[in-house]
Design a protein around this motif. Structure first.
Motif, PDB file in Angstrom:
ATOM      1  N   LEU A 298       0.858  -1.191   0.000  1.00  0.00           N
ATOM      2  CA  LEU A 298       0.000   0.000   0.000  1.00  0.00           C
ATOM      3  C   LEU A 298       0.889   1.234   0.000  1.00  0.00           C
ATOM      4  O   LEU A 298       1.875   1.304   0.746  1.00  0.00           O
TER       5      LEU A 298
ATOM      6  N   TYR B 216      -7.211   0.563   5.735  1.00  0.00           N
ATOM      7  CA  TYR B 216      -6.614  -0.296   4.697  1.00  0.00           C
ATOM      8  C   TYR B 216      -5.475  -1.129   5.268  1.00  0.00           C
ATOM      9  O   TYR B 216      -5.356  -2.330   4.978  1.00  0.00           O
TER      10      TYR B 216
ATOM     11  N   HIS C 151      -5.203  -5.217   5.531  1.00  0.00           N
ATOM     12  CA  HIS C 151      -4.089  -5.960   4.945  1.00  0.00           C
ATOM     13  C   HIS C 151      -3.423  -6.864   5.983  1.00  0.00           C
ATOM     14  O   HIS C 151      -3.053  -8.007   5.674  1.00  0.00           O
TER      15      HIS C 151
ATOM     16  N   GLU D  48      -6.854 -10.144   0.221  1.00  0.00           N
ATOM     17  CA  GLU D  48      -7.249  -8.744   0.031  1.00  0.00           C
ATOM     18  C   GLU D  48      -8.764  -8.634   0.115  1.00  0.00           C
ATOM     19  O   GLU D  48      -9.494  -9.183  -0.711  1.00  0.00           O
TER      20      GLU D  48
ATOM     21  N   GLU E  23     -10.817  -6.134  -0.362  1.00  0.00           N
ATOM     22  CA  GLU E  23     -11.485  -5.413  -1.438  1.00  0.00           C
ATOM     23  C   GLU E  23     -11.777  -6.324  -2.621  1.00  0.00           C
ATOM     24  O   GLU E  23     -12.854  -6.261  -3.231  1.00  0.00           O
TER      25      GLU E  23
END
Length: 255
Positions: A98, A137, A141, A215, A217
């Motif tokens: 990221l 985020y 992760h 992940e 997302e």
């Protein structure tokens, strides 16, 4: 006499409903001390982001590597959105990265195995908004590479079925070894969806689909694509439900 009486009454009504411009508002004496002590604005400092300032805890089998971005790549982007550093998180379930904005720094505490995000200017709205977002985020992760993210889809309807196939009739694989989720949800032909990279799909039951991946997302996006073929409808309660999703049934329309 009648006209003189009407003129007097009209002036009285005018003075009653429309005050004169020379009259000034007066405050009663007993209210003056309280008004003098009252302040117009609060003097307390604005609250900081509770999500962004919360430290991130690292499991024992997870590595957290911070790599500063080179000056050449940072100069190509605008200073407002330039990436200050890149974070790489690795664990048993995989490896994720990221980009961190340039106005953010990460405090490292090796003794407690925690990482804490800091921003340069807490008064700037853009930095406050991204503070909690980037922290969320990173937390996703860390959880993804250590334990993984899952999504359970329930197929509710007569004849609704799902299988995982190694080959597809209507689609060609996007990468070597790609598998496909085949849906039978009331259409005249089966619906075939390619499983993205990094996502594992299985069918513990004919009406259940289990998605797993590092992940979050990507996992939830693929679950949304499957759900889009039969969104839950409120009259019979049929459709594809994701995780604990429910729907309130409506009364049937009677003509």
């Amino acid at each position: 006499m009648a006209s003189h009486h009407c003129a007097i009454s009209s002036r009285a009504l005018w003075s009653t409903f429309i005050p004169t411009r020379t009259s000034a508002l007066t405050v009663p004496a007993f209210l003056l001390p309280s008004l003098a002590e009252r302040s117009n604005f609060s003097t307390t400092t604005p609250a900081r982001s509770k999500i962004g300032s919360a430290p991130l805890s690292l499991p024992p089998d997870v590595t957290f590597t911070i790599t500063p971005t080179s000056a050449t790549s940072a100069s190509r982007t605008s200073p407002r959105n330039a990436a200050g550093s890149s974070v790489e998180i690795a664990g048993p379930q995989g490896k994720l990265s990221l980009d961190i904005p340039s106005y953010m720094t990460i405090d490292v505490n090796e003794e407690k195995r925690t990482r804490t995000l800091r921003i340069q200017d807490a008064d700037e709205r853009k930095q406050r908004e991204m503070w909690g977002t980037v922290r969320a985020y990173l937390a996703n992760h860390i959880l993804g590479v250590s334990e993984g993210h899952t999504a359970i889809l329930r197929l509710v309807g007569v004849g609704y079925r799902a299988t995982v196939e190694s080959k597809a009739i209507t689609k060609s694989p996007a990468y070597d070894g790609q598998k496909f989720v085949s849906l039978k949800v009331g259409y005249s032909h089966p619906i075939e969806l390619g499983i993205p990279v990094g996502v594992k799909a299985s069918t513990p039951q004919p009406t259940r689909i289990l998605l797993e991946g590092a992940e979050r997302e990507v996992v939830m996006q693929f679950a949304a694509e499957i759900r889009a073929w039969r969104r839950p409808e409120p009259y019979k309660g049929k459709g594809i439900f994701v995780n604990g999703e429910t729907i309130k049934l409506k009364a049937k329309k009677i003509k």
